[in-house]
Design a protein around this motif. Structure first.
Motif, short mmCIF file in Angstrom:
data_model
loop_
_atom_site.label_atom_id
_atom_site.label_comp_id
_atom_site.label_asym_id
_atom_site.label_seq_id
_atom_site.Cartn_x
_atom_site.Cartn_y
_atom_site.Cartn_z
N TYR A 24 0.92 -1.24 0.07
CA TYR A 24 0.05 0.06 0.00
C TYR A 24 0.67 1.26 0.15
N PRO A 25 2.13 1.11 0.74
CA PRO A 25 2.95 2.46 0.52
C PRO A 25 3.43 2.72 -0.99
N ALA A 26 3.70 1.89 -1.51
CA ALA A 26 4.03 1.60 -2.92
C ALA A 26 2.77 2.36 -3.99
N ARG A 28 0.57 4.10 -2.88
CA ARG A 28 0.40 5.46 -2.78
C ARG A 28 1.27 6.53 -3.42
N ASP A 29 2.43 5.99 -3.78
CA ASP A 29 3.43 6.57 -4.45
C ASP A 29 3.39 6.72 -5.88
N VAL A 30 2.34 6.17 -6.49
CA VAL A 30 1.93 6.12 -7.85
C VAL A 30 1.46 7.27 -8.09
N GLY A 31 2.07 8.04 -9.26
CA GLY A 31 1.54 9.56 -9.80
C GLY A 31 0.13 9.26 -10.59
N TRP A 35 -1.77 6.17 -12.29
CA TRP A 35 -2.36 5.26 -11.55
C TRP A 35 -3.55 4.33 -12.04
N GLU A 104 -8.76 11.93 -9.17
CA GLU A 104 -7.39 12.22 -8.43
C GLU A 104 -7.83 13.04 -7.01
N ALA A 108 -6.89 10.10 -2.38
CA ALA A 108 -6.21 10.49 -1.26
C ALA A 108 -6.90 9.93 -0.29
N THR A 115 -5.81 2.39 4.04
CA THR A 115 -4.71 2.06 5.04
C THR A 115 -5.29 1.82 6.47
#
Length: 137
Positions: A24-26, A28-31, A35, A104, A108, A115
């Motif tokens: 999940y952190p990875a 979250r880092d996707v632009g 996406w 987008e 978040a 999460t």
């Protein structure tokens, strides 16, 4: 049965920790430009792994409930497993469904909810493993 319970609970815990701390952190880092592709690839790849972990977990927890109904560890394991599986069905899977088409502006907030749900699933996996250890003692 004790060995199987410990094996599936440990596998489930390892899976949950990997998703919680790595996957999940990875994600979250996707632009935003990547996406849709990244989330679709994640969903396609993770689905069989979820089946490989959750199906044996549910089956062995059911077996344990029938075979060792007087052992408190059985019910601790069952409670933890049900917490994780229930959270997956009630929260994580629907949020993933919404994420697949979310703009987008909503992404978040949905990732935050996912999460939080995953932390609950990880707690469930820890509780399940503690129960399995109690049964094995």
């Amino acid at each position: 049965m004790n060995t199987w319970l410990l094996l599936v609970a440990g596998a489930h815990l390892g899976f949950q920790l990997t998703v919680d701390l790595v996957v999940y952190p990875a994600l979250r880092d996707v632009g935003p430009e990547d996406w849709t592709r990244a989330h679709a690839a994640h969903s396609r790849r993770i689905t069989p792994v979820v089946g490989l972990v959750y199906v044996p977990l549910v089956l062995v927890l059911g077996w344990a409930a029938v075979a060792e109904p007087d052992d408190v560890g059985t019910w601790v394991a069952v409670a933890g497993g049900l917490l994780a599986v229930g959270t997956t069905a009630a929260v994580a899977a629907p949020v993933h469904g919404r994420l697949s088409s979310a703009g987008e502006d909503r992404r978040a907030a949905l990732l935050d909810r996912l999460t939080r749900a995953d932390r609950v699933r990880t707690v469930g996996a820890v509780v399940c493993t503690v129960g399995a250890l109690l049964v094995a003692l």
